[in-house]
Each structure stands twice: as structure tokens, then as C-alpha cells.
Motif scaffolding. Structure first.
Motif, PDB file in Angstrom:
ATOM      1  N   VAL A  88      69.166  25.042  34.331  1.00 47.88           N
ATOM      2  CA  VAL A  88      68.201  23.948  34.307  1.00 47.88           C
ATOM      3  C   VAL A  88      67.496  23.943  32.955  1.00 47.88           C
ATOM      4  O   VAL A  88      67.081  24.994  32.459  1.00 47.88           O
ATOM      5  CB  VAL A  88      67.173  24.091  35.442  1.00 47.88           C
ATOM      6  CG1 VAL A  88      66.077  23.041  35.319  1.00 47.88           C
ATOM      7  CG2 VAL A  88      67.855  23.973  36.799  1.00 47.88           C
ATOM      8  N   SER A  89      67.382  22.771  32.375  1.00 46.23           N
ATOM      9  CA  SER A  89      66.591  22.582  31.164  1.00 46.23           C
ATOM     10  C   SER A  89      65.311  21.861  31.556  1.00 46.23           C
ATOM     11  O   SER A  89      65.326  20.668  31.880  1.00 46.23           O
ATOM     12  CB  SER A  89      67.379  21.766  30.132  1.00 46.23           C
ATOM     13  OG  SER A  89      66.582  21.508  28.992  1.00 46.23           O
ATOM     14  N   LEU A  90      64.199  22.600  31.542  1.00 43.80           N
ATOM     15  CA  LEU A  90      62.890  22.045  31.911  1.00 43.80           C
ATOM     16  C   LEU A  90      62.246  21.475  30.646  1.00 43.80           C
ATOM     17  O   LEU A  90      61.818  22.225  29.766  1.00 43.80           O
ATOM     18  CB  LEU A  90      62.017  23.125  32.537  1.00 43.80           C
ATOM     19  CG  LEU A  90      60.611  22.714  32.945  1.00 43.80           C
ATOM     20  CD1 LEU A  90      60.638  21.624  34.018  1.00 43.80           C
ATOM     21  CD2 LEU A  90      59.818  23.925  33.431  1.00 43.80           C
ATOM     22  N   GLY A 100      77.757  24.436  33.983  1.00 40.34           N
ATOM     23  CA  GLY A 100      78.438  24.689  32.725  1.00 40.34           C
ATOM     24  C   GLY A 100      77.853  23.786  31.658  1.00 40.34           C
ATOM     25  O   GLY A 100      76.655  23.833  31.365  1.00 40.34           O
ATOM     26  N   ARG A 101      78.685  22.920  31.065  1.00 38.26           N
ATOM     27  CA  ARG A 101      78.210  21.958  30.080  1.00 38.26           C
ATOM     28  C   ARG A 101      78.038  20.557  30.662  1.00 38.26           C
ATOM     29  O   ARG A 101      77.657  19.629  29.943  1.00 38.26           O
ATOM     30  CB  ARG A 101      79.188  21.891  28.892  1.00 38.26           C
ATOM     31  CG  ARG A 101      79.255  23.173  28.091  1.00 38.26           C
ATOM     32  CD  ARG A 101      80.291  23.045  26.977  1.00 38.26           C
ATOM     33  NE  ARG A 101      80.339  24.232  26.149  1.00 38.26           N
ATOM     34  CZ  ARG A 101      79.584  24.430  25.064  1.00 38.26           C
ATOM     35  NH1 ARG A 101      78.738  23.505  24.690  1.00 38.26           N
ATOM     36  NH2 ARG A 101      79.691  25.539  24.362  1.00 38.26           N
ATOM     37  N   THR A 102      78.331  20.390  31.937  1.00 35.88           N
ATOM     38  CA  THR A 102      78.296  19.069  32.568  1.00 35.88           C
ATOM     39  C   THR A 102      76.950  18.830  33.238  1.00 35.88           C
ATOM     40  O   THR A 102      76.469  19.675  34.005  1.00 35.88           O
ATOM     41  CB  THR A 102      79.413  18.944  33.622  1.00 35.88           C
ATOM     42  OG1 THR A 102      80.670  19.229  33.009  1.00 35.88           O
ATOM     43  CG2 THR A 102      79.430  17.548  34.221  1.00 35.88           C
ATOM     44  N   VAL A 103      76.338  17.684  32.947  1.00 31.87           N
ATOM     45  CA  VAL A 103      75.084  17.310  33.597  1.00 31.87           C
ATOM     46  C   VAL A 103      75.394  16.829  35.015  1.00 31.87           C
ATOM     47  O   VAL A 103      76.167  15.883  35.205  1.00 31.87           O
ATOM     48  CB  VAL A 103      74.360  16.208  32.803  1.00 31.87           C
ATOM     49  CG1 VAL A 103      73.104  15.763  33.541  1.00 31.87           C
ATOM     50  CG2 VAL A 103      74.005  16.693  31.408  1.00 31.87           C
ATOM     51  N   VAL A 104      74.811  17.487  36.016  1.00 36.95           N
ATOM     52  CA  VAL A 104      75.069  17.123  37.413  1.00 36.95           C
ATOM     53  C   VAL A 104      73.862  16.461  38.071  1.00 36.95           C
ATOM     54  O   VAL A 104      73.998  15.862  39.147  1.00 36.95           O
ATOM     55  CB  VAL A 104      75.492  18.363  38.226  1.00 36.95           C
ATOM     56  CG1 VAL A 104      76.804  18.920  37.688  1.00 36.95           C
ATOM     57  CG2 VAL A 104      74.419  19.439  38.205  1.00 36.95           C
TER      58      VAL A 104
END
Length: 291
Positions: A88-90, A100-104
């Protein structure tokens, strides 16, 4: 300190200030700041290949409700990730979830403690197996509040349940909602209107009509490089679901179709085979076959 109504408005102001600064001259120099920068640009090091992530990186685990907890706030993620840890990028104004590298998943950051941000799309596969859980679900309530679940969806759902029953009608609605993952919302709404206009409550019909609307819109929008005669309005035959028409009220006139007066299918002509089978039980043969 500048006062702005939103972060986007502030960024627009900063871009305007930067453009003004590019035209500024320092003291009595001949060239402007922008011109000096263009001279220096070839000597600068290249930008990093990976995009800089300005957020705080966390690795929460997805709970059984398909939610992650970030700073005492719950955010939904696709149900297939239940039990797994995700990155998670807060960030200052949003929460971005990666596999991984995919935004879900992507959410607006919730400031209130013990708050929730739930997206209906994350639960569609689960709800298709348990359609009875959709009407009272939190995800549906949040989608209605945000406007993602529109009056067009409501109309299609009501018509589908009336024709197909509650369970199958809800599954057809979920199939329509799944179309939003690959198609524009405007096209889907046009597809729903076209389908309901001919009395069809099938997700397949909505998909066909939505693609037709998308194609028509793209052709109509490219008016600058097309011959004027190419824009003559064409009468397009809409898709009509005969199966759905038979299931509806026979007195209703759907798309001008004549009444279906064909007799029901019958297997009476095959009853003579049953007599043959009783005359020659299994394991025996007729005299013709023996000779």
C-alpha cells in the motif's frame, strides 16, 4: 500561503507561475531563465526509470471481508486477495494498493478514524455467487451514495428481477456492472436504455448495444477527416431478445414483433420407439438381426 479550493487548482496555479518564471531574466542577462534551461538540458542526468512513489509504503493483510486496515481506516480490495498481504502506498490524498507492480485498488484517503471506503466493484464475483446478499450490502449503499450505481442500473435491476426472478435477475445486473471494467460508463448507460427500450433484460444485449454506441460515437466524433456524406444518419436495427420477449407479458408489444402462435414442441412422434424397446428388451435381438 496560497489559498485554493483543491489540490488540482493549486497545481494549475503553480504551473502558471513556472511559465511566468521561465520568461523572467536574472539581472541584466540576455537570455531568460527558460532559454538558459534549454541550453543546459542536454547536460542533465536522465530521470530515473521508475516513477518516484511519494507515499508511505505499508504491507497490510486482507481480512475475510476483503478489507485492509491503514491507519485505523478500512479500505476494500478485490475479493480474490483475501488472506494475502498487499503493498500500500499511503499518500496525502489517496491510498493506492498494489499487487506486485499492478494497481488493484485506489481510494480517496479517509481522514476520520474507524472510517471505511468500499467499492462495489471489488465484491462483484462474490455477489454473483450469492446474489441475495446484494440488496442489503454496504458496498451497494456506498455505490448509491457516490453515484456509481445510477438510476439506469436501478431500472435494469428492477426489470431483470421482474422477468428473471430475484436471483437470476440480480446476476444479470452484476454482469452489467462487470462491463464497467472494460467499457465507458456513458456507453453502458446507452446500452441499458437501448436494451430496456426493446424489453430485453440481458447483460449480453446491453454489451452489444454499448459497443454499438461506442462505435457510433467514435465515428461521429471524427468529423474533421471524413467525407461529409459519411455522416448521413443510418437506421440501425436494435437487438431484440426473443427469449426475454416470450417470458414477459404476452399482451405487451415489444419492438413491433408479431405474437408467437407456434405450438409447443412435442415428442409424440417418438413414442413408437418405446413400443419397439418393449418388444425387444435390452440384450435380445430380432429375427431379422439374427438372420
Amino acid at each position: 500561503m496560497p489559498v485554493a479550493g483543491s489540490l488540482d487548482e493549486l497545481n494549475d496555479r503553480i504551473r502558471a507561475w513556472e511559465a511566468q518564471d521561465d520568461a523572467r531574466r536574472i539581472n541584466d542577462r540576455i537570455r531568460t531563465i527558460g532559454q538558459d534551461f534549454e541550453i543546459e538540458r542536454p547536460f542533465l542526468a536522465p530521470l530515473p526509470a521508475e516513477e518516484f512513489d511519494p507515499g508511505l509504503v505499508l504491507n497490510p493483510r486482507v481480512d475475510r471481508s476483503s478489507m485492509i486496515t491503514v491507519r485505523m481506516v478500512k479500505y476494500s480490495v478485490p475479493a480474490r486477495f483475501i488472506g494475502r498481504r498487499l503493498r500500500v502506498s499511503l499518500r496525502a490524498s489517496e491510498v493506492v494498493v498494489f499487487d506486485g507492480r499492478t494497481v488493484v485498488a485506489r481510494h480517496q484517503r479517509v481522514a476520520a478514524r474507524s472510517g471505511q471506503s468500499v467499492q462495489l466493484d471489488h465484491y462483484l464475483e462474490v455477489l454473483k455467487n450469492k446474489p441475495g446478499a446484494l440488496p442489503g450490502s454496504t458496498a451497494l449503499a456506498r455505490a448509491r451514495e457516490s453515484g456509481a450505481f445510477t438510476s439506469a442500473h436501478e431500472a435494469f435491476w428492477a426489470a431483470s428481477r421482474r422477468v428473471n426472478g430475484d436471483a437470476d435477475g440480480t446476476r444479470e445486473l452484476i454482469d452489467v456492472l462487470l462491463l464497467h471494467r472494460s467499457m465507458n460508463a456513458t456507453d453502458i448507460h446507452a446500452g441499458i436504455s437501448a436494451a430496456l427500450g426493446v424489453g430485453a433484460v440481458s447483460a449480453d444485449v446491453v454489451a452489444v448495444e454499448a459497443r454499438r454506441h461506442a462505435t457510433t460515437s467514435s465515428v461521429g466524433g471524427a468529423s474533421s477527416d471524413r467525407h461529409p456524406g459519411a455522416h448521413v444518419e443510418e437506421k440501425v436495427q436494435r437487438v431484440v431478445s426473443l427469449t426475454q420477449r416470450r417470458l414477459m407479458d404476452p399482451a405487451a408489444v415489444i419492438a413491433g414483433l408479431p405474437p408467437d402462435i407456434r405450438p409447443l414442441p412435442s415428442v409424440n412422434a417418438y413414442d413408437e420407439l418405446l413400443a419397439k424397446r418393449s418388444e425387444y428388451p435390452a440384450g435380445t435381438a430380432s429375427k431379422e438381426n439374427i438372420s
